[in-house]
Scaffold this motif. Structure first.
Motif, PDB file in Angstrom:
ATOM      1  N   ASN A   1      11.713  34.528  14.417  1.00  0.00           N
ATOM      2  CA  ASN A   1      11.109  34.794  13.111  1.00  0.00           C
ATOM      3  C   ASN A   1      11.470  33.710  12.115  1.00  0.00           C
ATOM      4  OD1 ASN A   1      10.019  37.362  13.879  1.00  0.00           O
ATOM      5  ND2 ASN A   1      12.070  38.218  13.702  1.00  0.00           N
ATOM      6  N   ALA A   2      10.573  33.466  11.192  1.00  0.00           N
ATOM      7  CA  ALA A   2      10.863  32.561  10.086  1.00  0.00           C
ATOM      8  C   ALA A   2      11.840  33.264   9.146  1.00  0.00           C
ATOM      9  CB  ALA A   2       9.588  32.199   9.339  1.00  0.00           C
ATOM     10  N   VAL A   3      12.789  32.517   8.622  1.00  0.00           N
ATOM     11  CA  VAL A   3      13.755  33.080   7.682  1.00  0.00           C
ATOM     12  C   VAL A   3      13.970  32.107   6.530  1.00  0.00           C
ATOM     13  CG1 VAL A   3      15.014  34.421   9.417  1.00  0.00           C
ATOM     14  CG2 VAL A   3      15.769  32.125   8.880  1.00  0.00           C
ATOM     15  N   CYS A   4      14.333  32.649   5.395  1.00  0.00           N
ATOM     16  CA  CYS A   4      14.728  31.840   4.243  1.00  0.00           C
ATOM     17  C   CYS A   4      16.247  31.726   4.314  1.00  0.00           C
ATOM     18  CB  CYS A   4      14.284  32.517   2.954  1.00  0.00           C
ATOM     19  SG  CYS A   4      14.857  31.663   1.464  1.00  0.00           S
ATOM     20  N   LYS A   5      16.734  30.561   4.699  1.00  0.00           N
ATOM     21  CA  LYS A   5      18.179  30.397   4.907  1.00  0.00           C
ATOM     22  C   LYS A   5      19.000  30.667   3.654  1.00  0.00           C
ATOM     23  CE  LYS A   5      17.776  27.703   8.968  1.00  0.00           C
ATOM     24  NZ  LYS A   5      17.981  26.535   9.701  1.00  0.00           N
ATOM     25  N   PRO A   6      18.591  30.214   2.458  1.00  0.00           N
ATOM     26  CA  PRO A   6      19.390  30.564   1.279  1.00  0.00           C
ATOM     27  C   PRO A   6      19.498  32.064   1.048  1.00  0.00           C
ATOM     28  CG  PRO A   6      17.973  28.718   0.763  1.00  0.00           C
ATOM     29  CD  PRO A   6      17.551  29.232   2.122  1.00  0.00           C
ATOM     30  N   MET A   7      18.425  32.812   1.335  1.00  0.00           N
ATOM     31  CA  MET A   7      18.496  34.272   1.166  1.00  0.00           C
ATOM     32  C   MET A   7      19.436  34.892   2.188  1.00  0.00           C
ATOM     33  SD  MET A   7      14.705  35.571   0.124  1.00  0.00           S
ATOM     34  CE  MET A   7      15.205  37.269   0.015  1.00  0.00           C
ATOM     35  N   VAL A   8      19.395  34.383   3.416  1.00  0.00           N
ATOM     36  CA  VAL A   8      20.299  34.895   4.455  1.00  0.00           C
ATOM     37  C   VAL A   8      21.734  34.595   4.057  1.00  0.00           C
ATOM     38  CG1 VAL A   8      21.037  34.624   6.857  1.00  0.00           C
ATOM     39  CG2 VAL A   8      18.597  34.762   6.305  1.00  0.00           C
ATOM     40  N   ASP A   9      21.976  33.351   3.638  1.00  0.00           N
ATOM     41  CA  ASP A   9      23.328  32.979   3.213  1.00  0.00           C
ATOM     42  C   ASP A   9      23.777  33.813   2.022  1.00  0.00           C
ATOM     43  OD1 ASP A   9      23.314  31.112   5.220  1.00  0.00           O
ATOM     44  OD2 ASP A   9      23.021  29.384   3.895  1.00  0.00           O
ATOM     45  N   ALA A  10      22.874  34.048   1.072  1.00  0.00           N
ATOM     46  CA  ALA A  10      23.213  34.833  -0.112  1.00  0.00           C
ATOM     47  C   ALA A  10      23.572  36.257   0.283  1.00  0.00           C
ATOM     48  CB  ALA A  10      22.054  34.831  -1.107  1.00  0.00           C
ATOM     49  N   ALA A  11      22.827  36.820   1.227  1.00  0.00           N
ATOM     50  CA  ALA A  11      23.127  38.181   1.677  1.00  0.00           C
ATOM     51  C   ALA A  11      24.491  38.230   2.348  1.00  0.00           C
ATOM     52  CB  ALA A  11      22.044  38.668   2.626  1.00  0.00           C
ATOM     53  N   LEU A  12      24.826  37.169   3.083  1.00  0.00           N
ATOM     54  CA  LEU A  12      26.115  37.128   3.761  1.00  0.00           C
ATOM     55  C   LEU A  12      27.265  36.964   2.783  1.00  0.00           C
ATOM     56  CD1 LEU A  12      25.255  34.940   6.877  1.00  0.00           C
ATOM     57  CD2 LEU A  12      25.638  37.407   6.814  1.00  0.00           C
ATOM     58  N   THR A  13      27.020  36.217   1.701  1.00  0.00           N
ATOM     59  CA  THR A  13      28.092  35.955   0.735  1.00  0.00           C
ATOM     60  C   THR A  13      27.958  36.810  -0.518  1.00  0.00           C
ATOM     61  OG1 THR A  13      26.870  34.176  -0.340  1.00  0.00           O
ATOM     62  CG2 THR A  13      28.315  33.565   1.496  1.00  0.00           C
ATOM     63  N   ARG A  14      26.881  37.612  -0.589  1.00  0.00           N
ATOM     64  CA  ARG A  14      26.602  38.445  -1.763  1.00  0.00           C
ATOM     65  C   ARG A  14      26.434  37.600  -3.024  1.00  0.00           C
ATOM     66  NH1 ARG A  14      25.398  42.353   1.191  1.00  0.00           N
ATOM     67  NH2 ARG A  14      26.945  43.761   1.987  1.00  0.00           N
ATOM     68  N   ASP A  15      25.912  36.366  -2.859  1.00  0.00           N
ATOM     69  CA  ASP A  15      25.712  35.461  -3.992  1.00  0.00           C
ATOM     70  C   ASP A  15      24.221  35.196  -4.134  1.00  0.00           C
ATOM     71  OD1 ASP A  15      25.766  33.530  -5.933  1.00  0.00           O
ATOM     72  OD2 ASP A  15      26.595  31.969  -4.641  1.00  0.00           O
ATOM     73  N   SER A  16      23.523  36.080  -4.839  1.00  0.00           N
ATOM     74  CA  SER A  16      22.069  35.967  -4.934  1.00  0.00           C
ATOM     75  C   SER A  16      21.639  34.754  -5.732  1.00  0.00           C
ATOM     76  CB  SER A  16      21.473  37.231  -5.538  1.00  0.00           C
ATOM     77  OG  SER A  16      21.972  37.428  -6.841  1.00  0.00           O
TER      78      SER A  16
END
Length: 158
Positions: A128-143
């Motif tokens: 699947n296509a993913v938005c890497k900054p959104m994935v990273d933000a979800a992992l770090t809770r830094d939107s």
């Protein structure tokens, strides 16, 4: 999953059993062929303007029309040989390229191999296509990581 992970998992299963790759469309035909094991170095700039780089391994499978499936041991041997010839292949992210009838090549991600009654089954799921900054933000809770301190900070990315 990495090639090293896949080799380790396959080694715990029967080496003489047929290896059957299974997509959402069903099993890949007997007589499939490993056309190449490709190691790619990727450099990217994501939608959050962040650079990143990584290695990935792509195993291309040619749809078959033969009588027999490759054994799990033979496939493992091909992958082991590739790890000795291509430095950095062991720990790179693993993907497969395949298409039924060899038309419309798809990128697929491997699941865990499973021993069935008479074979080893390896599921391949659609990537699947993913938005890497959104994935990273979800992992770090830094939107705000998508846009930094821009007026868009905290909004959905891209």
């Amino acid at each position: 999953m990495t090639p090293q992970n896949l080799i380790a998992r396959l080694k715990t299963l029967s080496e003489i059993a047929p290896l059957i790759f299974v997509t959402e469309d069903g099993p890949i035909n007997a007589g499939y062929h490993v056309t190449e094991v490709k190691l790619a170095s990727v450099q990217s700039l994501d939608c959050g303007a962040r650079r990143s780089s990584w290695n990935e391994v792509v195993i291309q499978l040619l749809d078959g029309s033969g009588q027999d499936f490759m054994t799990a041991g033979k496939f493992t041997g091909i992958l082991k040989k590739a790890t000795t010839k291509l430095e950095g292949l062991d720990d790179a992210a693993l993907k497969f390229e395949f298409s039924n009838g060899n038309k419309g090549l798809r990128i697929l991600e491997p699941g865990n191999p499973v021993a069935t009654e008479n074979a080893v089954s390896l599921p391949l799921g659609n990537a699947n296509a993913v938005c890497k900054p959104m994935v990273d933000a979800a992992l770090t809770r830094d939107s705000a990581s998508c846009y930094g301190s821009s007026p868009h900070a905290g909004r959905a990315c891209c």
